[in-house]
Design a protein around this motif. Sequence first.
Motif, PDB file in Angstrom:
ATOM      1  N   ALA A  54      38.668  40.657  34.135  1.00  0.00           N
ATOM      2  CA  ALA A  54      37.988  41.734  33.419  1.00  0.00           C
ATOM      3  C   ALA A  54      36.576  41.885  33.959  1.00  0.00           C
ATOM      4  O   ALA A  54      35.938  40.899  34.329  1.00  0.00           O
ATOM      5  N   GLU A  55      36.092  43.142  33.998  1.00  0.00           N
ATOM      6  CA  GLU A  55      34.719  43.393  34.400  1.00  0.00           C
ATOM      7  C   GLU A  55      34.259  44.752  33.897  1.00  0.00           C
ATOM      8  O   GLU A  55      35.079  45.620  33.585  1.00  0.00           O
ATOM      9  N   VAL A  56      32.947  44.905  33.814  1.00  0.00           N
ATOM     10  CA  VAL A  56      32.328  46.208  33.620  1.00  0.00           C
ATOM     11  C   VAL A  56      31.295  46.302  34.730  1.00  0.00           C
ATOM     12  O   VAL A  56      30.371  45.479  34.811  1.00  0.00           O
ATOM     13  N   THR A  57      31.483  47.270  35.617  1.00  0.00           N
ATOM     14  CA  THR A  57      30.642  47.371  36.808  1.00  0.00           C
ATOM     15  C   THR A  57      29.185  47.652  36.457  1.00  0.00           C
ATOM     16  O   THR A  57      28.854  47.965  35.316  1.00  0.00           O
ATOM     17  N   GLU A  60      51.016  45.806  27.486  1.00  0.00           N
ATOM     18  CA  GLU A  60      52.072  46.750  27.852  1.00  0.00           C
ATOM     19  C   GLU A  60      51.597  47.723  28.921  1.00  0.00           C
ATOM     20  O   GLU A  60      52.332  48.039  29.854  1.00  0.00           O
ATOM     21  N   TYR A  61      50.358  48.187  28.788  1.00  0.00           N
ATOM     22  CA  TYR A  61      49.813  49.106  29.790  1.00  0.00           C
ATOM     23  C   TYR A  61      49.714  48.412  31.149  1.00  0.00           C
ATOM     24  O   TYR A  61      50.158  48.955  32.161  1.00  0.00           O
ATOM     25  N   LEU A  62      49.117  47.222  31.183  1.00  0.00           N
ATOM     26  CA  LEU A  62      48.938  46.509  32.446  1.00  0.00           C
ATOM     27  C   LEU A  62      50.277  46.201  33.110  1.00  0.00           C
ATOM     28  O   LEU A  62      50.402  46.287  34.331  1.00  0.00           O
ATOM     29  N   LEU A  94      43.847  48.655  34.868  1.00  0.00           N
ATOM     30  CA  LEU A  94      43.169  49.621  34.017  1.00  0.00           C
ATOM     31  C   LEU A  94      41.765  49.835  34.571  1.00  0.00           C
ATOM     32  O   LEU A  94      41.055  48.872  34.861  1.00  0.00           O
ATOM     33  N   ASP A  95      41.366  51.084  34.746  1.00  0.00           N
ATOM     34  CA  ASP A  95      40.033  51.429  35.244  1.00  0.00           C
ATOM     35  C   ASP A  95      39.535  52.612  34.428  1.00  0.00           C
ATOM     36  O   ASP A  95      40.006  53.733  34.606  1.00  0.00           O
ATOM     37  N   LEU A  96      38.602  52.354  33.504  1.00  0.00           N
ATOM     38  CA  LEU A  96      38.107  53.387  32.602  1.00  0.00           C
ATOM     39  C   LEU A  96      36.627  53.634  32.835  1.00  0.00           C
ATOM     40  O   LEU A  96      35.856  52.680  33.010  1.00  0.00           O
ATOM     41  N   HIS A 138      32.347  51.282  35.243  1.00  0.00           N
ATOM     42  CA  HIS A 138      33.795  51.228  35.051  1.00  0.00           C
ATOM     43  C   HIS A 138      34.188  49.935  34.354  1.00  0.00           C
ATOM     44  O   HIS A 138      33.732  48.856  34.743  1.00  0.00           O
ATOM     45  N   LEU A 139      35.025  50.060  33.345  1.00  0.00           N
ATOM     46  CA  LEU A 139      35.675  48.914  32.722  1.00  0.00           C
ATOM     47  C   LEU A 139      36.948  48.706  33.520  1.00  0.00           C
ATOM     48  O   LEU A 139      37.754  49.630  33.656  1.00  0.00           O
TER      49      LEU A 139
END
Length: 95
Positions: free
Chosen positions: A9-12, A63-65, A71-73, A83-84
């Motif tokens: 996990a990361e938030v850029t 389920e999404y992964l 996931l890139d939001l 980006h998350l």
Amino acid sequence: MSEDRLVTAEVTGGLMPPTIYTLLPKALDALWRSLQFQPISRPQWLWFERYLTGPSADRFVAEYLTGAGPLDLPVVLPGSLHHLRLRWTTPVDEW
């Protein structure tokens, strides 16, 4: 559901460096802690709160992964875009 696969996990932009977690709920909690006090819009804040801390958040994200992949939001802050990012992580083989 307590997903026991490794997850990165990361938030850029220095909000949260890429970190590997052994449990998906811990990764979601860390992502929420890095975003909850940021000056993001109310709709975006509500969305992140629901999908990172809600009662079925870990099941929904797992389920999404599994089905769609990483996931890139976008995380829109005043004057910047971050980006998350969240993805399953393959353990590095030990020699």
